[in-house]
Design an enzyme around this catalytic site. Structure first.
Site, PDB file in Angstrom:
ATOM      1  N   TRP A  81     -16.445   4.285  -3.054  1.00 52.92           N
ATOM      2  CA  TRP A  81     -15.506   4.282  -1.931  1.00 52.92           C
ATOM      3  C   TRP A  81     -15.962   5.437  -1.061  1.00 52.92           C
ATOM      4  O   TRP A  81     -15.800   6.598  -1.417  1.00 52.92           O
ATOM      5  CB  TRP A  81     -14.078   4.487  -2.438  1.00 52.92           C
ATOM      6  CG  TRP A  81     -13.071   4.026  -1.449  1.00 52.92           C
ATOM      7  CD1 TRP A  81     -12.719   2.737  -1.146  1.00 52.92           C
ATOM      8  CD2 TRP A  81     -12.307   4.847  -0.571  1.00 52.92           C
ATOM      9  NE1 TRP A  81     -11.771   2.707  -0.174  1.00 52.92           N
ATOM     10  CE2 TRP A  81     -11.496   3.991   0.216  1.00 52.92           C
ATOM     11  CE3 TRP A  81     -12.210   6.200  -0.375  1.00 52.92           C
ATOM     12  CZ2 TRP A  81     -10.615   4.470   1.176  1.00 52.92           C
ATOM     13  CZ3 TRP A  81     -11.323   6.683   0.578  1.00 52.92           C
ATOM     14  CH2 TRP A  81     -10.545   5.818   1.344  1.00 52.92           C
ATOM     15  N   LYS A 126      -1.406  -5.542   4.539  1.00 50.66           N
ATOM     16  CA  LYS A 126      -1.798  -4.128   4.411  1.00 50.66           C
ATOM     17  C   LYS A 126      -2.424  -3.625   5.698  1.00 50.66           C
ATOM     18  O   LYS A 126      -2.269  -2.478   6.059  1.00 50.66           O
ATOM     19  CB  LYS A 126      -2.783  -3.952   3.255  1.00 50.66           C
ATOM     20  CG  LYS A 126      -3.178  -2.492   3.000  1.00 50.66           C
ATOM     21  CD  LYS A 126      -1.975  -1.625   2.704  1.00 50.66           C
ATOM     22  CE  LYS A 126      -2.318  -0.160   2.564  1.00 50.66           C
ATOM     23  NZ  LYS A 126      -1.116   0.700   2.512  1.00 50.66           N
ATOM     24  N   GLU A 172      11.098  -2.173   4.071  1.00 49.08           N
ATOM     25  CA  GLU A 172       9.926  -3.053   3.882  1.00 49.08           C
ATOM     26  C   GLU A 172       9.737  -3.472   2.423  1.00 49.08           C
ATOM     27  O   GLU A 172       9.085  -4.479   2.157  1.00 49.08           O
ATOM     28  CB  GLU A 172       8.653  -2.428   4.429  1.00 49.08           C
ATOM     29  CG  GLU A 172       8.109  -1.228   3.711  1.00 49.08           C
ATOM     30  CD  GLU A 172       6.780  -0.783   4.340  1.00 49.08           C
ATOM     31  OE1 GLU A 172       5.993  -1.626   4.796  1.00 49.08           O
ATOM     32  OE2 GLU A 172       6.532   0.431   4.368  1.00 49.08           O
ATOM     33  N   ASN A 222     -18.227  10.274  -9.511  1.00 48.48           N
ATOM     34  CA  ASN A 222     -16.935  10.252  -8.795  1.00 48.48           C
ATOM     35  C   ASN A 222     -16.572  11.691  -8.485  1.00 48.48           C
ATOM     36  O   ASN A 222     -16.808  12.579  -9.304  1.00 48.48           O
ATOM     37  CB  ASN A 222     -15.827   9.662  -9.673  1.00 48.48           C
ATOM     38  CG  ASN A 222     -15.919   8.154  -9.772  1.00 48.48           C
ATOM     39  OD1 ASN A 222     -16.756   7.530  -9.128  1.00 48.48           O
ATOM     40  ND2 ASN A 222     -15.059   7.559 -10.598  1.00 48.48           N
ATOM     41  N   GLY A 223     -15.968  11.930  -7.304  1.00 48.70           N
ATOM     42  CA  GLY A 223     -15.539  13.288  -6.960  1.00 48.70           C
ATOM     43  C   GLY A 223     -16.251  13.760  -5.708  1.00 48.70           C
ATOM     44  O   GLY A 223     -16.910  12.995  -5.020  1.00 48.70           O
ATOM     45  N   HIS A 252      26.624   8.529  19.212  1.00 47.25           N
ATOM     46  CA  HIS A 252      26.435   7.844  20.506  1.00 47.25           C
ATOM     47  C   HIS A 252      26.375   6.343  20.333  1.00 47.25           C
ATOM     48  O   HIS A 252      25.741   5.645  21.121  1.00 47.25           O
ATOM     49  CB  HIS A 252      25.176   8.373  21.178  1.00 47.25           C
ATOM     50  CG  HIS A 252      25.256   9.826  21.508  1.00 47.25           C
ATOM     51  ND1 HIS A 252      26.040  10.321  22.529  1.00 47.25           N
ATOM     52  CD2 HIS A 252      24.706  10.898  20.900  1.00 47.25           C
ATOM     53  CE1 HIS A 252      25.931  11.648  22.565  1.00 47.25           C
ATOM     54  NE2 HIS A 252      25.140  12.034  21.594  1.00 47.25           N
ATOM     55  N   GLU A 285      10.697   7.293   8.592  1.00 50.61           N
ATOM     56  CA  GLU A 285       9.771   6.811   7.552  1.00 50.61           C
ATOM     57  C   GLU A 285      10.536   6.380   6.307  1.00 50.61           C
ATOM     58  O   GLU A 285      10.223   5.347   5.696  1.00 50.61           O
ATOM     59  CB  GLU A 285       8.759   7.909   7.228  1.00 50.61           C
ATOM     60  CG  GLU A 285       7.813   7.605   6.083  1.00 50.61           C
ATOM     61  CD  GLU A 285       6.974   6.340   6.276  1.00 50.61           C
ATOM     62  OE1 GLU A 285       6.921   5.828   7.413  1.00 50.61           O
ATOM     63  OE2 GLU A 285       6.414   5.854   5.285  1.00 50.61           O
ATOM     64  N   LYS A 317      10.291   2.663   4.647  1.00 57.37           N
ATOM     65  CA  LYS A 317       9.972   2.414   3.233  1.00 57.37           C
ATOM     66  C   LYS A 317      11.028   1.527   2.591  1.00 57.37           C
ATOM     67  O   LYS A 317      10.732   0.556   1.914  1.00 57.37           O
ATOM     68  CB  LYS A 317       9.888   3.735   2.466  1.00 57.37           C
ATOM     69  CG  LYS A 317       8.642   4.544   2.731  1.00 57.37           C
ATOM     70  CD  LYS A 317       7.386   4.009   2.086  1.00 57.37           C
ATOM     71  CE  LYS A 317       6.476   3.172   2.898  1.00 57.37           C
ATOM     72  NZ  LYS A 317       6.050   3.523   4.201  1.00 57.37           N
ATOM     73  N   CYS A 359     -13.675   5.737  -6.418  1.00 57.59           N
ATOM     74  CA  CYS A 359     -14.875   5.127  -6.985  1.00 57.59           C
ATOM     75  C   CYS A 359     -14.631   4.779  -8.450  1.00 57.59           C
ATOM     76  O   CYS A 359     -13.730   5.288  -9.087  1.00 57.59           O
ATOM     77  CB  CYS A 359     -16.030   6.109  -6.904  1.00 57.59           C
ATOM     78  SG  CYS A 359     -16.283   6.769  -5.269  1.00 57.59           S
ATOM     79  N   ARG A 404      -9.463  -0.948  -7.412  1.00 55.16           N
ATOM     80  CA  ARG A 404      -9.370   0.434  -6.914  1.00 55.16           C
ATOM     81  C   ARG A 404      -9.852   0.545  -5.468  1.00 55.16           C
ATOM     82  O   ARG A 404      -9.673   1.553  -4.820  1.00 55.16           O
ATOM     83  CB  ARG A 404     -10.201   1.373  -7.797  1.00 55.16           C
ATOM     84  CG  ARG A 404      -9.784   1.407  -9.245  1.00 55.16           C
ATOM     85  CD  ARG A 404     -10.899   1.946 -10.128  1.00 55.16           C
ATOM     86  NE  ARG A 404     -11.202   3.312  -9.818  1.00 55.16           N
ATOM     87  CZ  ARG A 404     -10.749   4.348 -10.538  1.00 55.16           C
ATOM     88  NH1 ARG A 404      -9.984   4.113 -11.575  1.00 55.16           N
ATOM     89  NH2 ARG A 404     -11.059   5.573 -10.247  1.00 55.16           N
TER      90      ARG A 404
HETATM   91  C1  AGP Z   1       3.643   1.239   6.245  1.00 59.16           C
HETATM   92  O1  AGP Z   1       4.269   1.273   4.974  1.00 59.16           O
HETATM   93  C2  AGP Z   1       3.303  -0.179   6.672  1.00 59.16           C
HETATM   94  N1  AGP Z   1       2.455  -0.792   5.722  1.00 59.16           N
HETATM   95  C3  AGP Z   1       2.803  -0.239   8.118  1.00 59.16           C
HETATM   96  O2  AGP Z   1       3.806   0.285   8.944  1.00 59.16           O
HETATM   97  C4  AGP Z   1       1.501   0.526   8.431  1.00 59.16           C
HETATM   98  O3  AGP Z   1       1.737   1.914   8.384  1.00 59.16           O
HETATM   99  C5  AGP Z   1       1.056   0.138   9.850  1.00 59.16           C
HETATM  100  O4  AGP Z   1       0.761  -1.234   9.852  1.00 59.16           O
HETATM  101  C6  AGP Z   1      -0.161   0.931  10.324  1.00 59.16           C
HETATM  102  O5  AGP Z   1      -1.254   0.684   9.476  1.00 59.16           O
HETATM  103  P1  AGP Z   1      -2.555   1.638   9.616  1.00 59.16           P
HETATM  104  O6  AGP Z   1      -2.118   3.014   9.227  1.00 59.16           O
HETATM  105  O7  AGP Z   1      -3.550   1.063   8.653  1.00 59.16           O
HETATM  106  O8  AGP Z   1      -3.010   1.582  11.033  1.00 59.16           O
END
Ligand code: AGP
Length: 613
Positions: A79, A608, A493, A105-106, A509, A486, A490, A2, A27
């Site tokens: 938020w 996103k 991407e 906020n909080g 393998h 993961e 990271k 927020c 934010r």
């Molecule tokens: C992760 O860094 C990516 N942006 C992507 O894999 C993301 O995790 C995936 O699209 C799932 O998104 P969500 O958690 O909003 O469902």
């Protein structure tokens, strides 16, 4: 997170408050509101959605001269944490008299008991928020001094706050206070700005005062008086801001991703806060909406998600099997929705999604609902579609995640999954003592992550040696295998390096055929079951000329001797170690992408939230 803005000076408040809220839009928020006093009356206007909605609505509700005549006031972007993003839940909130308005906020942890006490005294609440309870509490304590009423109320509050309060009973001043949620004062020429971050102050002044925890300030146009909550005056230095507007939005960090990586100790504290019961050795997750008996009747857990959320689900799979002796499996959400899954009433389906809008995960939720399974959501965005359609679940409280690459949402997902597994385990064979011990391990997660973040410069130096490569392998075993996946995601991407995660035993393998002299292998060699086998896999890679970056448990000299480069992870439970290890790989990927000059927050081809199949 927020946003708070307050203004008191010679100008008209509404335009200044609206501009300040716009500076805080980055934010992330889902509703906005403001309250002003024009010398006579306290006016409040609130609207769901964007600040533009609030601007339009206030211009309809308030006389035009209010936007040009002197006034002062407070404003907020919300938020949602307690209650969906509606006008009623938006801030500012008023007390019972309607003459006091507050923005906050909080999280107030004891708001339910405070609300019950106030309702017993006849108070009537209009929202579902914890914030409105604080407004009523201040009003209930008010006699003739707003400062004292706020002090008295805050002494009863458990949790975190950053607040600003005004009253038409005491015109000419704003009371502001903080504990765990930032408040900064902009000292202008005959005017003072209050804000939750400096981005909203830059247009007025570079001279700022940062309140410390348990500071409370009496703010007037040309004077600020700061005390502690025991009414003892305190001195806070005036600092000079050296940020431009863009940098201020990122809190001084170069990218939102780096800011969000550094926010993780705080976001993890928010995700864990109030959710551990050390006496019972369990977790308190009311959002699961299940009794121990209902949990005991669950025979299998299916975790569905995409991308990073799939990876946190893979760690959850280990956690539910290790802690709750319950069969668990992860299914890629798109696969789940098309394979006609064999699930039913004794299966718990957990849909994991930061945005709560991912199309494949939403479709998986609908399929699971159709099959009569027990469905829960694990989301970060309150009121998101998946959160609503699962009907029950746990919010992450990670705060808005702006960067496309998910960081703090991932670690908060894992932390919440560990708490869910703990709760389920305690409905089965996990003893009270085991539960208490594991709850302590979870409680320590924020500090473990802070220890890794403190290695930022060391990790940046290591990244220099790996940034030129076009390929990279991440390997791990047990719960570190999902961390390898993961870490690879990271890196690929945001740096566009072709990185792949493999189970450490899988390299021989086939994939080991790709190793050449200097090929980077990032190995999760934490001191957990299987470490010795992983060290053997590393030797196989070194024999082919690979360069090894090892994530090892701090002080593990045997593992350190095998590596070319080392990042030390604090010793902790293997399931818990996944979180600080992931943070180390977030920083590793970030610095490589920075060195390669990549667009980090908005990588090419990515969104996103993937709301299409
Ligand atoms: C992760 O860094 C990516 N942006 C992507 O894999 C993301 O995790 C995936 O699209 C799932 O998104 P969500 O958690 O909003 O469902």
């Amino acid at each position: 997170m927020c946003g708070i803005v307050g203004y008191i000076g010679k100008a008209a408040a509404p335009p200044i408050l609206l501009h300040g809220l716009r500076r805080l839009e980055y934010r992330g928020y889902d509703s906005a509101g403001m309250a002003i006093i024009d010398g006579r009356q306290l006016l409040v206007s609130k609207a769901p959605g964007k600040v533009a909605n609030l601007k339009e609505k206030s211009k309809c509700e308030w006389p035009a001269e209010l936007f040009s005549q002197p006034s002062y006031g407070i404003a907020h972007t919300r938020w949602a944490t307690h209650g969906p993003p509606t006008e009623a839940n938006a801030h500012p909130h008023r007390d019972q008299s309607g003459e006091i308005a507050l923005v906050h906020n909080g999280i107030i942890e004891n708001y339910r008991s405070l609300r019950a006490r106030l309702e017993a005294k006849g108070h009537v609440f209009l929202s579902e928020t914890d914030t409105e309870v604080l407004a009523h509490l201040i009003g209930d304590r008010y006699e003739e001094n707003l400062f004292q009423a706020v002090c008295d109320a805050l002494h009863q509050v458990e949790g975190t706050f950053g607040i600003a309060v005004i009253s038409s009973r005491e015109p000419g001043l704003i009371i502001t206070a903080r504990r765990g949620s930032p408040i900064v004062l902009g000292i202008g020429d005959g005017e003072t700005i209050i804000a939750s971050d400096a981005a909203a102050i830059l247009a007025h002044t570079q001279r700022v005062i940062y309140l410390d925890d348990n500071d409370i300030a009496i703010v007037k146009a040309d004077h600020v008086e700061i005390r502690d909550l025991n009414n003892v005056p305190v001195n806070r230095a005036v600092a000079e801001l050296e940020l431009d507007a863009s940098a201020a939005e990122k809190g001084g960090f170069a990218h939102f991703m780096l800011k969000e990586i550094h926010e993780q100790p705080e976001s993890l504290r928010n995700a864990i806060r109030g959710r551990l019961d050390f006496a019972l050795g369990s977790s308190v997750l009311s959002g699961m909406g299940t009794s121990p008996r209902e949990l005991a009747e669950i025979n299998r857990i299916v975790l569905v998600g995409c991308g990073t959320s799939l990876h946190s689900g893979l760690i959850g799979e280990y956690a539910f099997e290790d802690l709750a002796d319950t069969p668990a499996e992860v299914q890629q959400a798109a696969e789940f929705r098309y394979r006609n899954p064999i699930i039913g009433r004794s299966d718990l389906v957990i849909a994991i999604s930061q945005s709560g809008e991912t199309a494949d995960t939403l479709a998986a939720v609908r399929e699971a609902n159709q099959k009569g399974a027990f469905v829960m959501g694990l989301c970060n965005v309150v009121g998101s579609t998946i959160a609503r359609e699962t009907g029950r679940g746990i919010y992450l409280h990670a705060g808005p995640e702006i960067s496309v690459a998910s960081t703090k949402a991932f670690t908060c997902q894992v932390a919440v999954l560990l708490m869910m597994a703990l709760k389920m385990g305690r409905s089965r064979r996990f003893s009270r003592q085991e539960g208490m011990d594991f709850a302590r391990q979870i409680e320590a997660i924020p500090s473990l992550v802070a220890q890794v973040i403190a290695q930022n410069d060391h990790i940046a130096r290591i990244a220099e040696s790996y940034a030129a490569n076009e390929h990279a392998f991440f390997i791990g075993r047990g719960p570190m295998y999902p961390v390898a996946l993961e870490g690879a995601l990271k890196l690929k991407e945001i740096s566009y390096i072709h990185a792949e995660g493999y189970h450490a035993a899988e390299l021989k393998h086939g994939p080991i055929a790709l190793l050449e002299k200097g090929t980077p292998v990032i190995a999760l060699a934490n001191d957990i079951p299987g470490k010795d086998k992983t060290l053997g896999n590393i030797e196989e890679c070194k024999a082919r000329g690979a360069r090894i970056l090892g994530l090892i448990t701090a002080g593990d000299e045997e593992a350190a001797a095998v590596m070319d480069d080392v990042i030390e992870i604090p010793a902790c439970h293997p399931l818990v170690a996944t979180i600080p290890s992931a943070v180390a790989l977030q920083l590793f990927a970030y610095h490589i992408a920075r060195i390669r000059g990549c667009e980090i927050d908005q990588p090419r081809n990515l969104a996103k939230s993937v709301t299409v199949e």
